[in-house]
Design an enzyme around this catalytic site. Sequence first.
Site, PDB file in Angstrom:
ATOM      1  N   HIS A 190       0.833  -1.214   0.000  1.00  0.00           N
ATOM      2  CA  HIS A 190       0.000   0.000   0.000  1.00  0.00           C
ATOM      3  C   HIS A 190       0.865   1.260   0.000  1.00  0.00           C
ATOM      4  CE1 HIS A 190      -3.209  -2.862   1.271  1.00  0.00           C
ATOM      5  NE2 HIS A 190      -3.901  -2.097   0.453  1.00  0.00           N
TER       6      HIS A 190
ATOM      7  N   ILE B 187       3.335   3.476  -5.259  1.00  0.00           N
ATOM      8  CA  ILE B 187       3.305   2.754  -6.556  1.00  0.00           C
ATOM      9  C   ILE B 187       1.906   2.162  -6.760  1.00  0.00           C
ATOM     10  CG2 ILE B 187       4.489   1.097  -8.056  1.00  0.00           C
ATOM     11  CD1 ILE B 187       6.782   1.011  -5.996  1.00  0.00           C
ATOM     12  N   HIS B 188       1.346   1.629  -5.678  1.00  0.00           N
ATOM     13  CA  HIS B 188      -0.017   1.077  -5.788  1.00  0.00           C
ATOM     14  C   HIS B 188      -1.010   2.190  -6.139  1.00  0.00           C
ATOM     15  CE1 HIS B 188      -3.774  -0.948  -4.948  1.00  0.00           C
ATOM     16  NE2 HIS B 188      -4.033  -0.121  -3.943  1.00  0.00           N
TER      17      HIS B 188
ATOM     18  N   HIS C  56      -6.675   7.237  -2.764  1.00  0.00           N
ATOM     19  CA  HIS C  56      -7.528   6.218  -2.136  1.00  0.00           C
ATOM     20  C   HIS C  56      -6.888   5.386  -1.013  1.00  0.00           C
ATOM     21  CE1 HIS C  56      -5.610   2.958  -4.327  1.00  0.00           C
ATOM     22  NE2 HIS C  56      -6.311   2.114  -3.587  1.00  0.00           N
ATOM     23  N   ASP C  57      -5.567   5.313  -0.931  1.00  0.00           N
ATOM     24  CA  ASP C  57      -4.941   4.553   0.176  1.00  0.00           C
ATOM     25  C   ASP C  57      -3.953   5.425   0.953  1.00  0.00           C
ATOM     26  OD1 ASP C  57      -6.134   2.015   0.272  1.00  0.00           O
ATOM     27  OD2 ASP C  57      -4.905   1.238  -1.362  1.00  0.00           O
TER      28      ASP C  57
ATOM     29  N   ASP D 195      -8.348  -1.137  -8.484  1.00  0.00           N
ATOM     30  CA  ASP D 195      -7.769  -1.382  -7.161  1.00  0.00           C
ATOM     31  C   ASP D 195      -7.334  -2.838  -6.973  1.00  0.00           C
ATOM     32  OD1 ASP D 195      -6.972  -0.608  -4.635  1.00  0.00           O
ATOM     33  OD2 ASP D 195      -8.938  -0.914  -3.726  1.00  0.00           O
TER      34      ASP D 195
ATOM     35  N   GLN E  22      -4.134 -16.724  -3.835  1.00  0.00           N
ATOM     36  CA  GLN E  22      -4.412 -16.118  -5.140  1.00  0.00           C
ATOM     37  C   GLN E  22      -5.595 -16.792  -5.818  1.00  0.00           C
ATOM     38  OE1 GLN E  22      -2.991 -13.156  -5.987  1.00  0.00           O
ATOM     39  NE2 GLN E  22      -2.397 -13.572  -3.890  1.00  0.00           N
TER      40      GLN E  22
HETATM   41  P1  AMP Z   1      -7.036  -1.652  -1.040  1.00  0.00           P
HETATM   42  O1  AMP Z   1      -6.601  -1.855   0.370  1.00  0.00           O
HETATM   43  O2  AMP Z   1      -7.810  -0.395  -1.272  1.00  0.00           O
HETATM   44  O3  AMP Z   1      -5.890  -1.741  -1.995  1.00  0.00           O
HETATM   45  O4  AMP Z   1      -8.085  -2.812  -1.333  1.00  0.00           O
HETATM   46  C1  AMP Z   1      -7.814  -3.956  -2.047  1.00  0.00           C
HETATM   47  C2  AMP Z   1      -7.545  -5.141  -1.143  1.00  0.00           C
HETATM   48  O5  AMP Z   1      -7.527  -6.279  -1.973  1.00  0.00           O
HETATM   49  C3  AMP Z   1      -6.206  -5.123  -0.465  1.00  0.00           C
HETATM   50  O6  AMP Z   1      -6.212  -4.503   0.782  1.00  0.00           O
HETATM   51  C4  AMP Z   1      -5.882  -6.580  -0.310  1.00  0.00           C
HETATM   52  O7  AMP Z   1      -6.458  -7.073   0.875  1.00  0.00           O
HETATM   53  C5  AMP Z   1      -6.613  -7.214  -1.464  1.00  0.00           C
HETATM   54  N1  AMP Z   1      -5.727  -7.656  -2.544  1.00  0.00           N
HETATM   55  C6  AMP Z   1      -5.305  -6.944  -3.595  1.00  0.00           C
HETATM   56  N2  AMP Z   1      -4.527  -7.680  -4.401  1.00  0.00           N
HETATM   57  C7  AMP Z   1      -4.443  -8.898  -3.832  1.00  0.00           C
HETATM   58  C8  AMP Z   1      -3.798 -10.127  -4.167  1.00  0.00           C
HETATM   59  N3  AMP Z   1      -3.075 -10.272  -5.276  1.00  0.00           N
HETATM   60  N4  AMP Z   1      -3.937 -11.171  -3.329  1.00  0.00           N
HETATM   61  C9  AMP Z   1      -4.680 -11.079  -2.227  1.00  0.00           C
HETATM   62  N5  AMP Z   1      -5.322  -9.964  -1.843  1.00  0.00           N
HETATM   63  C10 AMP Z   1      -5.217  -8.895  -2.632  1.00  0.00           C
HETATM   64 ZN    ZN Z   2      -5.833   0.214  -2.944  1.00  0.00          ZN
END
Ligand code: AMP
Ligand code: ZN
Length: 456
Positions: free
Chosen positions: A123, A126-127, A186-187, A296, A347
């Site tokens: 988080h 880059i994200h 957003h994060d 996201d 995954q």
């Molecule tokens: P955000 O926190 O706003 O980025 O919400 C997306 C959520 O999706 C993340 O907090 C992670 O819990 C989950 N997430 C995103 N990518 C993955 C992934 N490749 N594997 C498992 N969980 C993921």
């Molecule tokens: Zn996010």
Amino acid sequence: MHYWKTESTPSNNNEHEIPVDVLRKISVSRKESGTHVDTVVTTIDGQRYDTKELDNDPDFSETAEWAFPIFQISRKYPKTILSRLTYNIFQQSELFRIFKVSPIKFFNFFHALEKGYWEIPYHNRIHAADVLHGCYYLSVHPVRPQFGVVKSPDSLLPAPLPVAASVMSQMSTLELMALFTAAAMHDYDHPGRTNAFLVTVEDKKAILYNDRSVLENHHAAESWKLLCRPENHFIENLDPAEMKRFRYLVLEYILATDLKQHFEIIMTFNDRLSDMDLQVESDRLLVGKLLIKMADINSPTKPYGLHRQWTDRICEEFYEQGDDEKKRGLAITPYMDRGDAQVAKLQDSFIAHVVSPLAQAMHESGLLPILPGLETSELMINMQHNHRKWKEEIEIETASYDSTTCNGGNVNGVIEEESASTSDSPDPQRDSPSLDSELSQVPFTICCSIAEEEYV
Ligand code: AMP
Ligand code: ZN
């Protein structure tokens, strides 16, 4: 009081004489010379941006590609990837010109924003840049929405093919600017822990937001405060009604990224499909929410190399939470124990139960771009490929476990049907009942609790 200095003047002062209403109607795809904001800007904290260089930066020439090499670019600009990409996307969309955005306030804000992202595995800025890029890709390419297609009920002819148009061309420019800004915000200030963790440890953010969408409320409130500082207020030229709507949209988009609302949003969209009309403000808002949500959680829909890096990062962040839980004497959240890594299973579950329902809903409604030369969306192609790879990994792991324990395993290494099917329903304890088929049949409470527990 001066918070910045400019080293040259804008190339075209006449743009200020064009009525804003006219500017806002100009197609975002139109390119005009002489309207670039070609100043060198130094932010309040001394970060220098040469916008002329930025306008011609080959690193950002692939922003319209789904396989945009985000990690490569972030290695070159580790501290400024988010502000640079936002500038590039605002320029492409002509938002500086349309909303008379001050480049200095713009850079003050987006640089302060990116500095507020922590140096953590997932988080981070880059994200945020990746989600912004996802929103741009999904809105800039032509799509053929399957909703709102009018067909006479007694016509024997097939319904006419919907007209291809980008989502961007159907949204107002204010909605577009709100979507991009929300993606970048957003994060903000994410601490690398989940909502469930913050609630469990009675973190002060959880207390402040009454355990509800704790992180999303925090990201939105704190980044909005940052934006409202006079030196950062790049939206100052919006009129009061636009300002109010911009704030409303930004908050709606950010709060929509809480996975707890995942299935509710998908179901609302599926229920609305037959009456969906992009002329209607609330329908455009719903589509904007789908776009930011897809962006996201986009990693499984990226080429494997990118997906793998994001996976390693989210797993490392999860393990750091697991370490923290262990230190505090708490039960380690499933999939967060570095001593019991189950990457492929996580995954498989994430793709089957979280990403696929959203991607499918968007794909079936024609909201995913299909680029020339392809038969389907590259997001769907990548997702299916990545999912297959994880399933194969699970099969190999299961087969080798079976053969080492001689517990139902086949000594010749042939994978039994039973172990192959394990990956469809990865861990009965964690994933039952299966959620990846008919969304409409899924009780909301089950979806909700899966999201609440980070679908584990
Ligand atoms: P955000 O926190 O706003 O980025 O919400 C997306 C959520 O999706 C993340 O907090 C992670 O819990 C989950 N997430 C995103 N990518 C993955 C992934 N490749 N594997 C498992 N969980 C993921
Ligand atoms: Zn996010």
